[in-house]
Design a protein around this motif. Sequence first.
Motif, mmCIF file in Angstrom:
data_model
loop_
_atom_site.group_PDB
_atom_site.id
_atom_site.type_symbol
_atom_site.label_atom_id
_atom_site.label_comp_id
_atom_site.label_asym_id
_atom_site.label_seq_id
_atom_site.Cartn_x
_atom_site.Cartn_y
_atom_site.Cartn_z
ATOM 1 N N GLN A 157 0.855 -1.191 0.000
ATOM 2 C CA GLN A 157 0.000 0.000 0.000
ATOM 3 C C GLN A 157 0.886 1.235 0.000
ATOM 4 O O GLN A 157 2.064 1.179 0.371
ATOM 5 C CB GLN A 157 -0.928 0.017 1.213
ATOM 6 C CG GLN A 157 -0.213 0.084 2.550
ATOM 7 C CD GLN A 157 -1.153 -0.058 3.730
ATOM 8 O OE1 GLN A 157 -2.301 -0.467 3.579
ATOM 9 N NE2 GLN A 157 -0.679 0.272 4.922
ATOM 10 N N ALA B 233 -11.759 10.048 -2.861
ATOM 11 C CA ALA B 233 -12.925 9.160 -2.842
ATOM 12 C C ALA B 233 -13.803 9.393 -4.067
ATOM 13 O O ALA B 233 -14.366 8.443 -4.634
ATOM 14 C CB ALA B 233 -13.728 9.386 -1.560
ATOM 15 N N ILE C 254 -12.355 7.625 -6.995
ATOM 16 C CA ILE C 254 -12.638 6.189 -6.948
ATOM 17 C C ILE C 254 -14.075 5.910 -7.375
ATOM 18 O O ILE C 254 -14.357 5.001 -8.163
ATOM 19 C CB ILE C 254 -12.386 5.639 -5.531
ATOM 20 C CG1 ILE C 254 -10.899 5.781 -5.166
ATOM 21 C CG2 ILE C 254 -12.822 4.199 -5.421
ATOM 22 C CD1 ILE C 254 -10.602 5.438 -3.727
ATOM 23 N N GLN C 255 -15.001 6.741 -6.885
ATOM 24 C CA GLN C 255 -16.421 6.514 -7.173
ATOM 25 C C GLN C 255 -16.724 6.714 -8.652
ATOM 26 O O GLN C 255 -17.502 5.970 -9.246
ATOM 27 C CB GLN C 255 -17.269 7.452 -6.325
ATOM 28 C CG GLN C 255 -18.769 7.216 -6.460
ATOM 29 C CD GLN C 255 -19.566 8.123 -5.545
ATOM 30 O OE1 GLN C 255 -19.013 8.988 -4.883
ATOM 31 N NE2 GLN C 255 -20.858 7.925 -5.510
ATOM 32 N N ALA D 79 -8.042 1.595 -5.425
ATOM 33 C CA ALA D 79 -9.191 0.851 -4.916
ATOM 34 C C ALA D 79 -9.815 1.514 -3.701
ATOM 35 O O ALA D 79 -11.035 1.490 -3.530
ATOM 36 C CB ALA D 79 -8.775 -0.578 -4.565
ATOM 37 N N ASP D 80 -8.993 2.103 -2.819
ATOM 38 C CA ASP D 80 -9.547 2.654 -1.583
ATOM 39 C C ASP D 80 -8.582 3.674 -1.022
ATOM 40 O O ASP D 80 -7.373 3.631 -1.271
ATOM 41 C CB ASP D 80 -9.789 1.529 -0.567
ATOM 42 C CG ASP D 80 -10.583 2.009 0.650
ATOM 43 O OD1 ASP D 80 -11.256 3.048 0.529
ATOM 44 O OD2 ASP D 80 -10.508 1.353 1.700
ATOM 45 N N VAL D 81 -9.120 4.625 -0.260
ATOM 46 C CA VAL D 81 -8.318 5.603 0.469
ATOM 47 C C VAL D 81 -8.788 5.585 1.913
ATOM 48 O O VAL D 81 -9.989 5.513 2.195
ATOM 49 C CB VAL D 81 -8.447 7.017 -0.147
ATOM 50 C CG1 VAL D 81 -9.897 7.475 -0.185
ATOM 51 C CG2 VAL D 81 -7.593 8.018 0.604
ATOM 52 N N ARG D 82 -7.823 5.637 2.831
ATOM 53 C CA ARG D 82 -8.145 5.532 4.253
ATOM 54 C C ARG D 82 -7.272 6.516 5.030
ATOM 55 O O ARG D 82 -6.093 6.661 4.748
ATOM 56 C CB ARG D 82 -7.882 4.094 4.718
ATOM 57 C CG ARG D 82 -8.401 3.775 6.097
ATOM 58 C CD ARG D 82 -8.357 2.278 6.362
ATOM 59 N NE ARG D 82 -7.003 1.741 6.392
ATOM 60 C CZ ARG D 82 -6.462 0.994 5.430
ATOM 61 N NH1 ARG D 82 -7.171 0.707 4.342
ATOM 62 N NH2 ARG D 82 -5.239 0.513 5.529
ATOM 63 N N GLU E 147 -4.814 2.306 -1.290
ATOM 64 C CA GLU E 147 -4.756 0.888 -1.642
ATOM 65 C C GLU E 147 -4.930 0.722 -3.146
ATOM 66 O O GLU E 147 -5.901 1.223 -3.722
ATOM 67 C CB GLU E 147 -5.840 0.105 -0.907
ATOM 68 C CG GLU E 147 -5.656 0.050 0.601
ATOM 69 C CD GLU E 147 -6.699 -0.834 1.261
ATOM 70 O OE1 GLU E 147 -7.548 -1.394 0.527
ATOM 71 O OE2 GLU E 147 -6.680 -0.953 2.504
ATOM 72 N N ARG F 220 -5.770 -1.267 -6.710
ATOM 73 C CA ARG F 220 -6.807 -2.251 -7.043
ATOM 74 C C ARG F 220 -6.209 -3.638 -7.226
ATOM 75 O O ARG F 220 -6.801 -4.632 -6.817
ATOM 76 C CB ARG F 220 -7.543 -1.808 -8.317
ATOM 77 C CG ARG F 220 -8.748 -2.664 -8.647
ATOM 78 C CD ARG F 220 -9.602 -2.011 -9.704
ATOM 79 N NE ARG F 220 -10.143 -0.757 -9.240
ATOM 80 C CZ ARG F 220 -11.222 -0.620 -8.486
ATOM 81 N NH1 ARG F 220 -11.879 -1.698 -8.079
ATOM 82 N NH2 ARG F 220 -11.637 0.571 -8.113
#
Length: 767
Positions: free
Chosen positions: A264, A284, A287-288, A296-299, A311, A313
């Motif tokens: 990551q 975000a 991504i959407q 794939a994702d953000v945190r 993250e 994909r």
Amino acid sequence: MTKAPQDPKIEPQEHSEPLRRAIGERYLTYALSTIMHRALPDARDGLKPVHRRILFAMRELKLSPTSAFRKSAKISGDVMGNYHPHGDAAIYDAMARLAQDFNVRYPLVDGQGNFGNIDGDNPAASRYTEARLTAIAEALMEGLAENAVDFRPNYDGTLEEPVVMPAAFPHLLANGSSGIAVGMATNIPPHNLHELIDGCLALIKHPDLPDAALVDLIPGPDFPTGGVIVEPRASILDSYRTGRGSFRLRARWAVEDLGRGQWQIVVTEIPYQVQKSKLIERLAELIQTKKTPLLADVRDESTADVRLILEPRVRTVDPDMLMGTLFRNSDLELRFSLNMNVLIDGRTPKVCSLREVLRAFLDHKREVLQRRSRHRLEKIDHRLEILEGFIITFLNLDRVIDIIRYDADPKRALMAEDWGKKHRRATSEKDYVPPAPGEGELTEVQAEAILNMRLRSLRRLEELELIAERDALMVERAGLEDLLASDALQWKRIGKDLAEVQKTFGKASKGGARRSTFAEAGEAEEVPYEAMIEREPITVICSKMGWIRAMKGHVALDSEQKFKDGDEGRFLFHAETTDRIILIGSNGRVYTLLGANLPGGRGMGEPVRLMVDLPNDAEIIDLMIHRPGLKLLIASTAGDGFVLPSDEVVAQTKAGKQVLVVREGVKTALCRPVKGDAVAVVGDNRKMLVFPLADLPEMARGKGVRLQKYKDGGLADATTFVLAQGLSWKDPAGRTRTETDLAEWQAARATAGRMAPRGFPRDNRFT
């Protein structure tokens, strides 16, 4: 009704002037007030009036770095009441910013409580927070009590405030500044204090130091939030030389190995003045909307320090490729503009180079040194005068005591006595030093000081201390006179003072090390957007009213679909998420949609006009999958057309791409793939014409050539086919009919043609 007579002693208060001049003068007054007293910082201390007044009011409240905190409401109230008659909210906001270590490289206010955060949250109300000055803020004001700068009356004339701060270091560049005035603006990034003082010392030693050598010492900004500056050195040098430019700033990131081939990306520093919460929202959204399919994702795992997790994909994605995409599409990379528009000597706005800003500070520093030295000379002279009186008292102690004890007016008697003729009544006559000529009489200051002496001071040890103090002051006085008489000594002293500041607040101090580093941006490889999308089958559905959606998988084309009331299906075909969908509008423009960006098929979809800039009065003529290398036949209702290469129909923007030029009242009639070597055209008058495909030119944009001549109506339909295989269509009964003998309808392009064969569809359509 009679008019009352006017008193001849009262003159009317009316004044006439042209409106242009009246408005011009008033607006100019407002503009100058905004420029000088609100928006632009002073090149000497780098402060705007509101910041200067906040610091001075806190100093008057004795809020030193070692003192107790005071309520922010008290501070902003004092600033508003004494020096800055504006809103307390604006004052508190300005003070709070000086305490935010993510906005200010060297905070001037030490805050206690909630003063906001990098997420963009506002500070708590002033009644909940407390503040005091920082040590570096005290360095800005060092010398205020020594006549280092001019003072002016405050807004109501009851108090005085400094015109400018003494400024022990180049604060304008250290903390930067931004503001918008009338017709001008300023935007200065923060820099590293240690490097700035290195530059100042170099300019003191070599006033004609080349710009390149100066930029070697001050390589670029140093932002509070760190980051990586990827601007080329040549561009930075040009920006500092002219005072205008920009700096590319990127977030700092690293790849974190999670084991088993998983990884990551961790972002630990974000660009300056980017709100972390807004940045996460933007990521975000990417991504959407599937604009960055590699992500794939953000945190957000941030605590006191920034820690954003990105993250991928799939683990086979190249991290540099992923970050390059994010740099282009989000605020993980931005450009910070440089516009060093500042007030020179507090009056004249000017866009200055790096050298001019540092020179303005050094000249101010020299003036402060001279004023403080003269002030110290005055203090020394005053003290020496008193010391001489004290020494005379000790040499003639008995006579002084007699005068004080028996004389009715001891002050006048002391001043009238000729002390030059007196001698000390002491055993050690050899210690007596007679007063110099003209020093036999006491001044009023000396007499007053003698009368105010304490009896306990009349001892031998005190006398020796006075003589030692006088000798030390005489040495200091001589040094100050030499300093004021020599430019070289003044610059040497300034250099020594700057070196002391550098030692206290430089890179060896807490938080003084450089935070922003430099790197080369590198040329990121342009990766086709489709290559970053996971390839999946979809079924594209578009209704007659223009609502479009994509269902997962290849749904049967004859299956029943739901549409809004009053709407029905029009286009239904199989595609993939990596496909480009070409929309042909009746206005002659083509638009491009990506299969991966189409809304899901659970609902009714979304209007296609929200995805592309298709005018409300334009219709959708066709919707097809883009296939590279194909040829398309495009034609207008006026009967003009040409062959269009499919590679020319891909548009890069929502506005689309003009392909077919149509005049008013004419629309795009069709756009179909070319198959075969002949063209068949039919008009609204049911006349059909067949001619060779080679007669049509191949163009990327234009009106085209005439396909068929009409007296009434226009083009109804056109198609391409293989002449040897014949022309096919469906008759009214739904049966396919093929006509191979087309000699009757073959003619030159742009002729009228002949009536269509028997059984040709009533709607004049080939398909």
